[in-house]
Write a protein that holds these residues in place. Structure first.
Motif, PDB file in Angstrom:
ATOM      1  N   ILE A   9      27.246  33.334  43.568  1.00 19.26           N
ATOM      2  CA  ILE A   9      27.930  34.298  42.710  1.00 19.26           C
ATOM      3  C   ILE A   9      26.000  34.737  41.600  1.00 19.26           C
ATOM      4  N   ASP A  10      25.916  36.117  42.173  1.00 20.66           N
ATOM      5  CA  ASP A  10      24.723  36.294  40.932  1.00 20.66           C
ATOM      6  C   ASP A  10      25.250  37.031  40.353  1.00 20.66           C
ATOM      7  N   PRO A  11      24.843  36.214  39.040  1.00 19.67           N
ATOM      8  CA  PRO A  11      25.308  36.380  37.417  1.00 19.67           C
ATOM      9  C   PRO A  11      24.893  38.268  37.342  1.00 19.67           C
ATOM     10  N   GLU A  22      42.588  37.564  32.479  1.00 22.57           N
ATOM     11  CA  GLU A  22      43.600  38.049  33.423  1.00 22.57           C
ATOM     12  C   GLU A  22      42.586  38.397  34.363  1.00 22.57           C
ATOM     13  N   TYR A  23      41.458  39.266  34.009  1.00 26.18           N
ATOM     14  CA  TYR A  23      41.262  39.585  35.354  1.00 26.18           C
ATOM     15  C   TYR A  23      40.496  39.609  36.216  1.00 26.18           C
ATOM     16  N   MET A  78      38.931  31.166  37.776  1.00 26.95           N
ATOM     17  CA  MET A  78      37.911  32.329  36.985  1.00 26.95           C
ATOM     18  C   MET A  78      36.584  33.028  38.253  1.00 26.95           C
ATOM     19  N   TYR A  79      35.936  31.703  38.498  1.00 29.80           N
ATOM     20  CA  TYR A  79      35.013  31.198  39.355  1.00 29.80           C
ATOM     21  C   TYR A  79      34.837  32.226  40.861  1.00 29.80           C
ATOM     22  N   GLY A  80      36.853  31.417  41.227  1.00 28.76           N
ATOM     23  CA  GLY A  80      36.546  32.258  42.738  1.00 28.76           C
ATOM     24  C   GLY A  80      37.147  33.784  42.657  1.00 28.76           C
ATOM     25  N   GLY A  81      37.926  33.742  40.923  1.00 28.55           N
ATOM     26  CA  GLY A  81      38.183  35.598  40.500  1.00 28.55           C
ATOM     27  C   GLY A  81      36.989  36.180  40.781  1.00 28.55           C
ATOM     28  N   ILE A  82      36.393  36.095  40.261  1.00 25.83           N
ATOM     29  CA  ILE A  82      34.579  36.677  40.609  1.00 25.83           C
ATOM     30  C   ILE A  82      33.961  37.015  41.831  1.00 25.83           C
ATOM     31  N   GLU A  83      34.682  36.574  42.239  1.00 26.71           N
ATOM     32  CA  GLU A  83      34.322  36.295  44.036  1.00 26.71           C
ATOM     33  C   GLU A  83      34.822  37.723  44.217  1.00 26.71           C
ATOM     34  N   PRO A  91      42.082  38.526  43.114  1.00 26.21           N
ATOM     35  CA  PRO A  91      42.611  37.019  42.736  1.00 26.21           C
ATOM     36  C   PRO A  91      43.299  36.710  43.489  1.00 26.21           C
ATOM     37  N   LYS A  92      42.661  35.347  43.675  1.00 23.51           N
ATOM     38  CA  LYS A  92      43.778  34.922  44.644  1.00 23.51           C
ATOM     39  C   LYS A  92      44.106  33.757  44.752  1.00 23.51           C
ATOM     40  N   LEU A  93      45.093  33.375  44.944  1.00 22.54           N
ATOM     41  CA  LEU A  93      45.979  31.654  44.041  1.00 22.54           C
ATOM     42  C   LEU A  93      44.732  30.366  45.383  1.00 22.54           C
ATOM     43  N   GLY A  94      44.694  29.629  44.667  1.00 19.91           N
ATOM     44  CA  GLY A  94      44.032  28.759  44.205  1.00 19.91           C
ATOM     45  C   GLY A  94      44.923  27.604  44.400  1.00 19.91           C
TER      46      GLY A  94
END
Length: 161
Positions: A9-11, A22-23, A78-83, A91-94
């Motif tokens: 991810i590009d910060p 929650e976002y 959260m990291y996956g949700g950022i992507e 956001p997807k379930l993990g």
């Protein structure tokens, strides 16, 4: 043998996004344990948690340190949700598949204590099974673990409608 998937991810692209947890993850209170995104790196992120007496699993002594595994896992989510958010998606379930090298610096997190949770991606394959090094830093010390997680594209075979 599968090739390692590209996941970085590009910060700078994250700078304008909201910081509340929650976002980025599908959890909601009372099971939403992390408060907010602090910062993003190319292969990880840092979240913040303030321990309150409203958190699930609380005991008289505080929040048991084993709940730190879920706090780490939610930071990975959260990291996956950022992507997902950067791609314009929800956001997807993990899934947390396992933990190793679990070393906690304290038995309980106390009410009012601030946790800084840092995760770093070590490996992610094409099936979106990954390994993250995680640490929780408090005034009392640093707790660490390595977590194995998965985020399949289709969860219908795992979670019936």
């Amino acid at each position: 043998m599968s090739k390692e998937a590209s996941f970085a991810i590009d910060p700078q692209k994250v700078a304008q996004l909201p910081h509340h947890a929650e976002y980025y993850i599908p959890h909601r209170k009372p099971m939403l344990l992390i408060d907010e995104l602090v910062t993003v790196t190319e292969k990880g992120c840092i979240s913040k948690v303030t321990i309150t007496d409203q958190l699930p699993f609380m005991q008289a002594e505080g929040l048991p340190s084993w709940v730190g595994i879920e706090i780490m896992a939610q930071t990975i989510a959260m990291y996956g949700g950022i992507e997902q958010r950067l791609a314009g998606n929800e956001p997807k379930l993990g899934f947390l598949l396992g933990a190793k090298k679990f070393d906690m610096a304290q038995e309980f997190f106390t009410v009012g204590e601030l946790l800084s949770v840092e995760i770093h991606l070590n490996f992610l394959n094409r099936q979106k099974i990954g390994m993250f090094d995680c640490k929780i830093t408090t005034e009392k010390g640093v707790s660490t673990a390595s977590l194995l997680v998965a985020q399949p594209d289709d969860t219908s075979s795992v979670l019936p409608m």
